[in-house]
Write an enzyme that holds these catalytic residues in place. Sequence first.
Site, PDB file in Angstrom:
ATOM      1  N   ASP A 194       5.246   2.735  -1.880  1.00 34.04           N
ATOM      2  CA  ASP A 194       5.127   4.197  -1.860  1.00 34.04           C
ATOM      3  C   ASP A 194       6.380   4.827  -2.496  1.00 34.04           C
ATOM      4  OD1 ASP A 194       3.974   6.805  -0.549  1.00 34.04           O
ATOM      5  OD2 ASP A 194       6.049   6.713   0.117  1.00 34.04           O
TER       6      ASP A 194
ATOM      7  N   LYS B  66       6.992   7.130  -6.164  1.00 29.45           N
ATOM      8  CA  LYS B  66       7.758   8.379  -6.245  1.00 29.45           C
ATOM      9  C   LYS B  66       8.949   8.226  -7.193  1.00 29.45           C
ATOM     10  CE  LYS B  66       6.249   9.544  -1.612  1.00 29.45           C
ATOM     11  NZ  LYS B  66       6.530   9.332  -0.177  1.00 29.45           N
TER      12      LYS B  66
END
Length: 438
Positions: free
Chosen positions: A202, A206
């Site tokens: 995750d 980003k």
Amino acid sequence: MSEVRTLKVALLGCGNVGAQVARILIDDADALAARSGARLELSGIAVRTIDAPRDVELPRELFTTDADTLVKDADLVIELMGGIEPARSLILTAIQNGACVVTGNKALLAQDGPTLYEEADKAGVQLSYEAAVAGAIPILRPIRDSLSGDRITRVLGIVNGTTNFILDQMDSTGAQFADALAEAQRLGYAEADPTADVEGHDAAAKAAILASLSFHTRFSLDDVYCEGITQVSAADIASAKEAGFVIKLLAIAEKLVDADGGEGISVRVHPTLLPREHPLAAVRGAFNAVFIEAENAGELMFYGQGAGGTPTASAVLGDLVSAARRLVLGGPGRTETTTGHVPALAIDASNTSYYIGLDVADQTGVLARIAHIFAEHGVSIEIMRQTIHRDAASNVESAELKIVTHRASEASLAATVEAVKGLDVINSVTSVLRVEGV
Ligand code: NAP
């Protein structure tokens, strides 16, 4: 007085974030109209199951399972379904129909962002995704707009609340990773399958988005070196703490210049030691923060809630109002610049300080032999501390050595550690961790 225009808003998804977006669109309709210059009419909400329980009570007639038809009749489309398909196809349909799109889907952007950005550019519509990085924190717009007259040199981000919570628990209670993860799951900070968070995936998605905007070049997930926190032990945390550091999972994007003046961008996610006085060290629990270094602005830090339905909805609504204003005023959508053309560097080319923990025999000359190996490999030592331990049962003394290096390349550091391991006075290498902020 001219009549206020109405813009149709299609909402795809009504889960944690979507339900809050729908609530705000309805409850704050007048304020949003005043700020946008148009009434934002929620024309429908696409979901999988119309009668699924929702966090917010919403008119049943708004719900549909026919997302495609909803999208084709909208001026603005908010995608909050998550996943790759059908989100990707629906966003492309929206763009091809001339609608502006707002999404929080970092997984999709990291995987196939370039196609979506290009299609939006071609169609002259805005594709915005503030919610995709660090939830409520306004970070993408400051990078893209406020800092567009500056040169960003480095971005360090705590962009995953789950891992920050786990590492913070380990730091404050001395817990092992598995126990801290169980606590995060009990409190709802970690999902039943925590893989995407704890393995760093995750944060890597980003990092790709932050690097792309900061360095005006499109980077994808394949460009990001990724190491999660599953290997961080209570002993690593304790020994970092003793040496004045805290361990954080950082998403890092930085410009590096090699000896020949060639530039590249190192984009990476890994557990990192930070001095306790560094501003990011103070980011506790599930909070997020992004620390930016720019040539003229200097150091900046953005801090806040990185997830949660209502905080994330705030970022979505900000994008929506901005896109609506653009539609009202006319003109092309706000596009991103991709004129940087800087290559992504492999992890071997990255250059950072390291923390190395060694368990060594307590003998004369050991320190000199170790220092010699570091020097031979061109890795210079900034701090070397020794603590002597005596085993009560055997009465044998051993020493714990903590070394912090100056900036060195991954390759030289790896070679140094291999050479040190070969010394007969080394019992074990207890930690090798990257350090920032020294
Ligand atoms: P969520 O709670 O799982 O909700 C997903 C919604 O999408 C549900 O309403 C679901 O319908 C609908 N949906 C899923 N697949 C669908 C399909 N094939 N057709 C129609 N509807 C479909 O997700 P979330 O937590 O709100 O997250 C939404 C997006 O925001 C994700 O991309 C996520 O990464 C991003 N985001 C979330 C947060 C956060 O804190 N949650 C923070 C930042 C970004 P049903 O309700 O009928 O099942």
